[in-house]
Scaffold this active site. Structure first.
Site, mmCIF file in Angstrom:
data_model
loop_
_atom_site.group_PDB
_atom_site.id
_atom_site.type_symbol
_atom_site.label_atom_id
_atom_site.label_comp_id
_atom_site.label_asym_id
_atom_site.label_seq_id
_atom_site.Cartn_x
_atom_site.Cartn_y
_atom_site.Cartn_z
ATOM 1 C CG HIS A 52 -2.126 -0.882 1.009
ATOM 2 N ND1 HIS A 52 -2.867 -1.391 2.036
ATOM 3 C CD2 HIS A 52 -2.704 -1.333 -0.123
ATOM 4 C CE1 HIS A 52 -3.856 -2.106 1.542
ATOM 5 N NE2 HIS A 52 -3.777 -2.094 0.236
ATOM 6 N NE ARG A 66 -0.606 -5.497 -15.235
ATOM 7 C CZ ARG A 66 0.345 -4.737 -15.789
ATOM 8 N NH1 ARG A 66 0.328 -3.437 -15.620
ATOM 9 N NH2 ARG A 66 1.313 -5.293 -16.502
ATOM 10 C CG ASN A 126 5.333 -7.807 -18.298
ATOM 11 O OD1 ASN A 126 6.197 -7.313 -19.001
ATOM 12 N ND2 ASN A 126 4.372 -7.097 -17.737
ATOM 13 C CG ASP A 127 2.695 -13.543 -17.352
ATOM 14 O OD1 ASP A 127 3.385 -14.037 -16.436
ATOM 15 O OD2 ASP A 127 1.713 -12.816 -17.142
ATOM 16 C CB CYS A 170 -0.388 -4.523 -22.885
ATOM 17 S SG CYS A 170 -0.952 -6.215 -22.603
#
Ligand code: PEP
Ligand code: MG
Length: 596
Positions: free
Chosen positions: A193, A299, A458-459, A506
């Site tokens: 956070h 997301r 990224n993946d 993306c």
């Protein structure tokens, strides 16, 4: 000069003098009490809880005013922990049964609660553990009769950089004041956070710097590079100048009076769309300011952060989607369905404890296994699309054609169930993410049955190269320039072209100037990246000749290895890119010192 590495969590750069806070462990008083003192101790605990509730309420209000309603929700999570009946009951039971003072009883009750969180590997739960500790510290402080940290009147100098073991979200709010230029902590992660607030409040910050409070002395000169996750200690003049130039360049690149969709064309006239990846609706204002071509990836799993510990309701989803679609003022918005699981947030109702979660019940697999969660989201998405033809829906982690067909069939069924007034016509395009190597190899067939494809590098890099994207020990192997990755990207682009289906991208690769040039060289015209780097990516692409990029990438790929490919592309473009973007952002991340 020393350079300390950490996690850059907000994109600015700050320079100033260190204020090192070495917070000792609070000494919790522990003593036994007599039967006559039990009621007094319970009253002290309840009184402290009431006082803490008031303080958190005031912080919530401050967060709402400075950062917006969504961030204020972080303090609702603190309020919920404070009001947790289990925690209160257990503390009171310990006072009563063990005959111990309120502080001791509270510490024991909190440790028991934390033990249940600590056993879980998921960062989401670990972060919630941090929130519990924040609330615990507040209660202990109130019991001790001390003033709140945020009221501490440290005699702050101009351009102070706070260096601390950890900082709570409440501290992050306190840090949002003119004299504080940035902060550095030893603990924390990108999903904490504190990180999210630092980003929202645009405070340059680097988290996770090991032993920062030992390695940095009070008053030392620091540069905090929230972009690259670096802290430069005692920089020489040349480094200070390089960073000052970088700051100026970033300021100049940001369009002051921007608007949506500022056009970018390469030197040879190819139109490239540069959209934004976002996690929170508040970021839409930044997207507009930097001239983003809409939102290329929202997301949606980040919604869980603000509703936890409960699952978002259909109305929670709906309100956020409507807000994003309206704020985008007609620009295309790609909302991705939940990508929970793996290293991402997940909720306590979703099962945990998988041995290999990144390859486990993640994203679309989880949604198909838990249709009630998927249905809630899809209903909200399609209802939000009524009157908003700018919505596109994207499904993550598809790994086979059968899976894609199951998704399409399920979506069709959910849409059929909607009352006719809440069913959009036409339906928003439904896209398939290409981030598993099998999907890239299946792209020709997927392209025939999807409305668009979106590459997630990224993946794709993680799964192609078997490199855990969250593991720092193998981060140097996470290479988007690896020939196997480039081949899968190219195959996807060709498959889209042959089926006349749009292909976008993306992943983070598009946020790296040389990555973006390479992607244009591979034939992509639709990129989506972090909103804060859009001005520089646009400036770089406007200066590039797409034909030259294609020729250079083709030649570089013949070179063989990932590092060699990157090197060839650097040789061709680096001098010009450097002039536009500045040296600092182009330095390789691992182990290298910035210039100077
Ligand atoms: C990706 O994998 O490239 C992507 C954009 O999705 P995420 O980073 O959210 O997994
Ligand atoms: Mg992904």
């Amino acid at each position: 000069m020393r350079v300390l590495e950490g996690i850059g969590v907000s994109f600015g750069i700050a320079e100033g003098r260190a204020l090192v806070i070495r917070r000792g462990e609070r000494d919790v008083p522990r003593y036994r009490i007599g039967p006559a003192e039990v009621r007094r101790e319970i009253r002290r605990f309840l009184g402290a809880r009431m006082r803490a509730r008031e303080e958190i309420g005031a912080l919530r209000e401050r967060a709402r005013r400075t950062a917006g309603e969504r961030y204020a929700g972080i303090f609702d999570a603190h309020q919920a922990i404070l009001d947790d009946r289990g925690l209160g009951r257990r503390t009171i039971a310990l006072i009563r049964e063990r005959r111990i003072n309120a502080e001791w009883a509270l510490t024991r009750a909190v440790s028991e609660l934390l033990a249940t969180f600590g056993g879980l590997d998921d960062p989401f739960f670990r972060e919630r553990g941090g929130d519990i500790e924040d609330v615990h510290e507040r209660l202990q402080r109130v019991l001790a009769g001390d003033a709140p940290t945020e009221a501490h009147d440290l005699a702050l100098e101009e351009d102070t950089i706070v260096v601390a073991p950890t900082l709570s979200p409440s501290d992050a709010l306190w840090l949002h004041q003119p004299r504080i230029a940035g902060f550095v902590t030893e603990g924390g992660s990108r999903t904490s956070h504190t990180a999210i607030l630092a980003n929202a409040l645009e405070i340059p910050a680097v988290l996770g710097v090991e032993r920062a409070t030992e390695l940095i002395a009070g008053g030392e000169h620091l540069i905090v590079d929230g972009h690259e996750g670096r802290v430069v200690v005692a920089p020489p003049d040349a480094t200070r100048k390089a960073y000052a130039d970088e700051r100026r360049r970033l300021e100049e690149l940001a369009p002051r009076e921007g608007g949506w969709a500022v056009p970018v064309r390469t030197r040879d006239g190819r139109r490239i769309r540069v959209a934004a990846n976002v996690e929170f609706p508040e970021e839409l204002e930044t997207c507009r300011r930097v001239g983003a071509d809409g939102v290329g990836l929202y997301r949606s799993e980040f919604l869980f952060l603000t509703t936890a510990p409960r699952l978002p309701s259909e109305e929670d989803h709906f309100a956020v989607y409507r807000r994003i679609l309206t704020s985008a003022a007609g620009q295309p918005v790609v909302i991705r369905t939940l990508d929970l699981g793996g290293e991402k947030y997940f909720h306590e109702v979703l099962h945990g404890g998988e041995a290999n979660p990144v390859m486990g019940l993640r994203a679309v697999r989880l949604c198909l296994r838990r249709p009630e969660i998927f249905r809630t989201q899809l209903r909200a998405l399609y209802r939000a699309a009524v009157g908003h033809p700018n919505l596109r829906v994207l499904v993550p982690m598809i790994s086979s054609l059968e899976e894609w067909r199951r998704v399409r069939a399920f979506v069709g069924q959910v849409v059929e169930e909607l009352p006719s007034g809440e069913r959009p016509d036409p339906l928003p395009p439904l896209g398939c993410m290409i981030e598993v190597p099998a999907a890239a190899l299946e792209a020709p067939r997927l392209a025939r049955e999807a409305d668009f494809l979106s590459l997630g590098t990224n993946d794709l890099v993680q799964y192609t190269l078997a490199v855990d994207r969250a593991n720092a020990a193998v981060a140097h192997l996470h290479d988007p320039f690896h020939p196997a990755v480039l081949e899968l990207i190219e195959r996807t682009v060709v498959a889209g072209r042959e089926a006349s289906v749009p292909v976008s991208l993306c992943g983070e690769m598009a946020s790296d100037p040389l990555g973006a040039i390479t992607l244009v060289g591979l034939g992509l015209t639709d990129l989506s990246c972090n909103p804060l780097v859009i001005p520089e990516i646009r400036a770089v692409l406007a200066d590039v000749d797409a034909g030259e990029a294609a020729r250079t990438v083709a030649r570089a790929r013949r070179a063989g290895t990932g590092p060699e490919i990157r090197q060839e592309i650097e040789q061709a473009f680096l001098p010009r890119v450097r002039a536009l973007v500045g040296e600092v952002r182009l330095e390789p991340r691992d182990g290298a010192d910035p210039p100077g």
